[in-house]
Scaffold this active site. Structure first.
Site, short mmCIF file in Angstrom:
data_model
loop_
_atom_site.label_atom_id
_atom_site.label_comp_id
_atom_site.label_asym_id
_atom_site.label_seq_id
_atom_site.Cartn_x
_atom_site.Cartn_y
_atom_site.Cartn_z
CB SER A 97 -0.89 0.02 1.25
OG SER A 97 -1.50 1.28 1.43
CE1 TYR A 128 -3.65 -2.10 5.36
CE2 TYR A 128 -2.85 0.06 4.68
CZ TYR A 128 -3.37 -1.18 4.36
OH TYR A 128 -3.61 -1.52 3.04
#
Length: 206
Positions: free
Chosen positions: A149, A162
């Protein structure tokens, strides 16, 4: 797309895609299968998985799957044993797609949050790559893809854990690419920005 498929084919190859019952994983499964690969996928939700398998079978795609909780080391090992049996000991493509995000300020994350995020996003992907290594090497044309990501490169609000998990994925990609090149195993990561998936839709509602 039809013209592209005539020029490029994955016929004769095998692939495992984690978290393939929705979102990015679903699209990856379908794309690989459309190009001729035999695909196996997994999901924690049996109903969702069966619905997807029914859809793919009706489309004539070669996709199989089973239920697996990737937080469980035992279940990951069971999954890879199934892959070994189904694909006769050879795996061409491993897509570590399954992931989870919990939106909180850094000071509010709990131990359980940490275990879920790091366990799903990093530990599971790392362990699956380890135990898939013999099958990838045996194929003589192995490929590992991590779905990372932009959060692994940039600071985003309420996503510290995350982001940390995806940053770890990015570094692991570099290391494995160097270590496994001699075994004809390519290792890459893909770092998308925000994509409207069920996970993102849930986060928006919250």
């Amino acid at each position: 797309m039809a013209e592209l498929r005539e020029k490029w084919s994955l016929k004769g190859t095998t692939a495992l895609v984690t978290g393939g019952s929705k979102g990015i994983g679903y699209a990856i499964v379908e794309e690989l299968a459309n190009f001729g690969a035999r695909v196996y996928t997994c999901s924690r939700n049996e109903n969702e998985l069966q619905e997807c398998l029914d859809i793919w079978r009706k489309k004539g795609l070669k996709v199989e799957g089973s239920v697996c909780d990737l937080l469980s080391r035992t279940e990951r090992e069971k999954l890879m044993k199934t892959i070994e049996d189904v694909f006769d000991g050879k795996l061409n493509i491993l897509v570590n797609n399954a992931g989870v995000a919990i939106h909180k300020e850094a000071k509010d994350f709990t131990k359980q949050d940490y275990n879920i995020i790091m366990g799903t996003n990093f530990e599971a992907a790392y362990h699956l790559s380890q135990i898939a290594y013999p099958l990838l090497k045996a194929s003589q044309n192995g490929n590992v893809i991590f779905v990372s990501s932009i959060a692994g490169f940039s600071a985003l609000p309420s996503l510290s854990l995350y982001s940390a998990s995806k940053g770890a994925i990015n570094q692991m990609t570099k290391n494995l690419a160097c270590e496994w090149a001699k075994d004809n195993i390519r290792v890459n990561s893909v770092a998308p920005a925000v994509i409207l998936t069920p996970q993102i839709e849930t986060a928006i509602k919250v």
